[in-house]
Design a protein around this motif. Structure first.
Motif, PDB file in Angstrom:
ATOM      1  N   ASN A   3       0.821  -1.188   0.004  1.00 41.89           N
ATOM      2  CA  ASN A   3      -0.223   0.034  -0.150  1.00 41.89           C
ATOM      3  C   ASN A   3       0.896   1.277   0.079  1.00 41.89           C
ATOM      4  O   ASN A   3       0.529   2.273   0.978  1.00 41.89           O
ATOM      5  CB  ASN A   3      -0.965   0.124   1.243  1.00 41.89           C
TER       6      ASN A   3
ATOM      7  N   THR B  39      -1.362  -3.761  -3.135  1.00 42.82           N
ATOM      8  CA  THR B  39      -2.064  -2.519  -2.906  1.00 42.82           C
ATOM      9  C   THR B  39      -3.516  -3.081  -2.960  1.00 42.82           C
ATOM     10  O   THR B  39      -3.876  -3.811  -3.547  1.00 42.82           O
ATOM     11  CB  THR B  39      -1.738  -1.380  -3.959  1.00 42.82           C
TER      12      THR B  39
ATOM     13  N   ASN C 118      -5.353  -0.179  -3.795  1.00 43.48           N
ATOM     14  CA  ASN C 118      -5.895   0.811  -4.570  1.00 43.48           C
ATOM     15  C   ASN C 118      -5.840   0.459  -6.208  1.00 43.48           C
ATOM     16  O   ASN C 118      -4.764   0.113  -6.507  1.00 43.48           O
ATOM     17  CB  ASN C 118      -4.884   2.107  -4.144  1.00 43.48           C
TER      18      ASN C 118
ATOM     19  N   ASP D 264      -5.873   2.277  -8.720  1.00 41.73           N
ATOM     20  CA  ASP D 264      -5.005   3.124  -9.638  1.00 41.73           C
ATOM     21  C   ASP D 264      -3.596   3.022  -9.575  1.00 41.73           C
ATOM     22  O   ASP D 264      -2.740   2.778 -10.387  1.00 41.73           O
ATOM     23  CB  ASP D 264      -5.396   4.552  -9.350  1.00 41.73           C
TER      24      ASP D 264
END
Length: 260
Positions: A115, A148, A150, A152
């Motif tokens: 992350n 991650t 996320n 993106d």
């Protein structure tokens, strides 16, 4: 057990991988003083079942220590991965040193940034990517990646071509955008590790979850099992993958519609 190449790395990993971040779960801790022994038994069961890829994280130091102890004597037969959530060179170096000690190993087969706030690049002022390359050159880590939650960040990791592996949540209730990311990993030969194959426990139908992910040949799910019974079920479906037919897809769609 089926073994697949993890992207362009030279790692031949079990397609059904072991997520060791559950080695401190409530079910294991309920054994009290025997919790370490129970964790070791689960790891050995996974290894005996053909799993050779074990993934953990420095954010779970007890899990790292238990995994390291359980792999004593068989470390040379397995592929070992851990992560650091460090955001600076000092933090990353500190985490890596502690992880190696906990895992009782001189090297890591895969070292992942967990992350990160951004994707470290070549010649970045933070020096993080250069440090990862240096660690590879020294042989301390063999391959590097990013883990991650996320989307993106995950997509940028794949597109930039600097990292060999990306790990992100992928289950049968993931949005279509995640499936496109899986496809992009395959096109660019980036190792694709699926974390949270049961969506953090939201999905409780292991046959459907396993069968869904098994359709994606480049995806390596890491299964964080809490009990030996749960692990045995996963190993069973590894040997007897569910048949993906109209009935199977109908059941998957019902669950997807419910959550989405």
């Amino acid at each position: 057990m089926e073994y697949v190449a993890l992207g362009k790395t030279n790692l031949l990993v079990s397609r059904t991988a072991f997520g060791a971040e559950s080695l401190d779960c409530r079910e294991i801790e309920s054994f009290g003083d025997a919790a370490d022994e129970k964790a070791c038994a689960i790891v050995h069961q996974a290894y005996a079942g053909g799993m050779n890829f074990f993934d953990t994280s420095h954010s779970k130091p007890n899990c790292e220590s238990r995994l390291g102890a359980a792999l004593h004597g068989i470390r040379h037969n397995v592929i070992l991965a851990t992560k650091t959530s460090g955001q600076s060179l000092r933090e990353i170096r500190h985490d890596l040193e502690e992880s190696l000690m906990a895992l009782e190993s001189d090297t890591l087969d895969l070292f992942q940034l967990e992350n990160p706030l951004m994707v470290p690049r070549e010649n970045g002022m933070d020096g993080i990517y250069q440090e990862l390359v240096s660690l590879k050159q020294k042989g301390v880590v063999k391959h590097i990646g990013i883990a991650t939650d996320n989307y993106d960040i995950a997509r940028e990791t794949v597109e930039c071509g600097l990292y060999e592996v990306v790990q992100f949540p992928f289950s049968m209730i993931s949005p279509d955008s995640v499936r496109s990311l899986v496809k992009l990993c395959q096109e660019k030969e980036i190792g694709c590790i699926a974390s949270q194959p049961l969506n953090g426990g939201v999905v409780n139908n292991i046959p459907l979850a396993f069968g869904f992910l098994h359709q994606f040949e480049n995806v390596v799910p890491v299964w964080g099992t809490h009990t030996q019974e749960e692990l045995q079920q996963i190993l069973f479906f590894n040997s007897h993958p569910p048949v993906v037919d109209e009935s199977f897809e109908s059941e998957v769609k019902k669950i997807q519609d419910f959550f989405n």
